[in-house]
Scaffold this motif. Structure first.
Motif, PDB file in Angstrom:
ATOM      1  N   PRO A  25      -3.090  10.802  -2.244  1.00 59.22           N
ATOM      2  CA  PRO A  25      -3.625   9.903  -1.207  1.00 59.22           C
ATOM      3  C   PRO A  25      -3.715   8.445  -1.646  1.00 59.22           C
ATOM      4  O   PRO A  25      -3.757   7.551  -0.800  1.00 59.22           O
ATOM      5  CB  PRO A  25      -5.018  10.457  -0.924  1.00 59.22           C
ATOM      6  CG  PRO A  25      -5.014  11.841  -1.451  1.00 59.22           C
ATOM      7  CD  PRO A  25      -4.004  11.876  -2.563  1.00 59.22           C
ATOM      8  N   ALA A  26      -3.714   8.168  -2.939  1.00 59.69           N
ATOM      9  CA  ALA A  26      -3.776   6.787  -3.424  1.00 59.69           C
ATOM     10  C   ALA A  26      -2.401   6.124  -3.432  1.00 59.69           C
ATOM     11  O   ALA A  26      -2.298   4.919  -3.622  1.00 59.69           O
ATOM     12  CB  ALA A  26      -4.372   6.759  -4.831  1.00 59.69           C
ATOM     13  N   SER A  27      -1.334   6.890  -3.203  1.00 57.92           N
ATOM     14  CA  SER A  27       0.018   6.350  -3.228  1.00 57.92           C
ATOM     15  C   SER A  27       0.277   5.486  -1.997  1.00 57.92           C
ATOM     16  O   SER A  27      -0.157   5.799  -0.890  1.00 57.92           O
ATOM     17  CB  SER A  27       1.033   7.495  -3.258  1.00 57.92           C
ATOM     18  OG  SER A  27       2.341   7.015  -3.009  1.00 57.92           O
ATOM     19  N   ALA A  28       1.035   4.430  -2.184  1.00 55.34           N
ATOM     20  CA  ALA A  28       1.410   3.556  -1.074  1.00 55.34           C
ATOM     21  C   ALA A  28       2.310   4.276  -0.071  1.00 55.34           C
ATOM     22  O   ALA A  28       2.447   3.851   1.069  1.00 55.34           O
ATOM     23  CB  ALA A  28       2.118   2.313  -1.611  1.00 55.34           C
ATOM     24  N   TRP A  29       2.934   5.372  -0.475  1.00 53.73           N
ATOM     25  CA  TRP A  29       3.857   6.107   0.391  1.00 53.73           C
ATOM     26  C   TRP A  29       3.237   7.370   0.971  1.00 53.73           C
ATOM     27  O   TRP A  29       3.913   8.183   1.573  1.00 53.73           O
ATOM     28  CB  TRP A  29       5.130   6.473  -0.376  1.00 53.73           C
ATOM     29  CG  TRP A  29       5.874   5.238  -0.779  1.00 53.73           C
ATOM     30  CD1 TRP A  29       6.720   4.497  -0.014  1.00 53.73           C
ATOM     31  CD2 TRP A  29       5.805   4.576  -2.027  1.00 53.73           C
ATOM     32  NE1 TRP A  29       7.193   3.425  -0.703  1.00 53.73           N
ATOM     33  CE2 TRP A  29       6.635   3.449  -1.968  1.00 53.73           C
ATOM     34  CE3 TRP A  29       5.119   4.816  -3.217  1.00 53.73           C
ATOM     35  CZ2 TRP A  29       6.805   2.573  -3.023  1.00 53.73           C
ATOM     36  CZ3 TRP A  29       5.291   3.952  -4.270  1.00 53.73           C
ATOM     37  CH2 TRP A  29       6.123   2.850  -4.154  1.00 53.73           C
ATOM     38  N   TYR A  30       1.950   7.529   0.825  1.00 52.44           N
ATOM     39  CA  TYR A  30       1.286   8.743   1.308  1.00 52.44           C
ATOM     40  C   TYR A  30       1.433   8.914   2.814  1.00 52.44           C
ATOM     41  O   TYR A  30       1.674  10.008   3.298  1.00 52.44           O
ATOM     42  CB  TYR A  30      -0.192   8.725   0.915  1.00 52.44           C
ATOM     43  CG  TYR A  30      -0.934   9.986   1.280  1.00 52.44           C
ATOM     44  CD1 TYR A  30      -0.768  11.145   0.541  1.00 52.44           C
ATOM     45  CD2 TYR A  30      -1.792  10.016   2.369  1.00 52.44           C
ATOM     46  CE1 TYR A  30      -1.441  12.309   0.879  1.00 52.44           C
ATOM     47  CE2 TYR A  30      -2.475  11.175   2.711  1.00 52.44           C
ATOM     48  CZ  TYR A  30      -2.293  12.312   1.952  1.00 52.44           C
ATOM     49  OH  TYR A  30      -2.954  13.471   2.283  1.00 52.44           O
ATOM     50  N   LEU A  31       1.303   7.843   3.572  1.00 53.09           N
ATOM     51  CA  LEU A  31       1.309   7.939   5.037  1.00 53.09           C
ATOM     52  C   LEU A  31       2.607   7.481   5.701  1.00 53.09           C
ATOM     53  O   LEU A  31       2.736   7.590   6.919  1.00 53.09           O
ATOM     54  CB  LEU A  31       0.152   7.115   5.612  1.00 53.09           C
ATOM     55  CG  LEU A  31      -1.250   7.618   5.289  1.00 53.09           C
ATOM     56  CD1 LEU A  31      -2.293   6.637   5.796  1.00 53.09           C
ATOM     57  CD2 LEU A  31      -1.469   8.991   5.891  1.00 53.09           C
ATOM     58  N   ASP A  32       3.582   6.996   4.919  1.00 54.94           N
ATOM     59  CA  ASP A  32       4.739   6.361   5.556  1.00 54.94           C
ATOM     60  C   ASP A  32       5.615   7.302   6.388  1.00 54.94           C
ATOM     61  O   ASP A  32       6.320   6.848   7.278  1.00 54.94           O
ATOM     62  CB  ASP A  32       5.580   5.594   4.532  1.00 54.94           C
ATOM     63  CG  ASP A  32       6.341   6.488   3.585  1.00 54.94           C
ATOM     64  OD1 ASP A  32       5.907   7.627   3.337  1.00 54.94           O
ATOM     65  OD2 ASP A  32       7.387   6.036   3.081  1.00 54.94           O
TER      66      ASP A  32
END
Length: 70
Positions: A25-32
């Motif tokens: 969830p801390a990744s910048a690509w989690y929601l992309d």
């Protein structure tokens, strides 16, 4: 992932990574790609052998600079 076996030794595939490849969830690509997954939209996936033909050489260097040579 959805795979369509189009013939002997041949297939096309599409898929999406909801939550990112790492599922962190801390990744910048989690929601992309989450909205694509939710709405049933998938992205084409490259074949297992890749798209390029011949020799490919990748050069990695400090600082995140990546260059590809085909």
């Amino acid at each position: 992932m959805i795979v369509d076996w189009t013939g002997r030794g041949s297939a096309t595939a599409e898929g999406v990574y909801p939550g990112g490849q790492s599922e962190n969830p801390a990744s910048a690509w989690y929601l992309d790609q989450m909205s694509d997954w939710w709405d049933g939209r998938y992205l084409p996936m490259p074949p297992a052998a890749g798209y390029a033909t011949g020799t490919a050489r990748w050069t990695l260097s400090p600082g995140g600079q990546v260059t590809g040579h085909g």
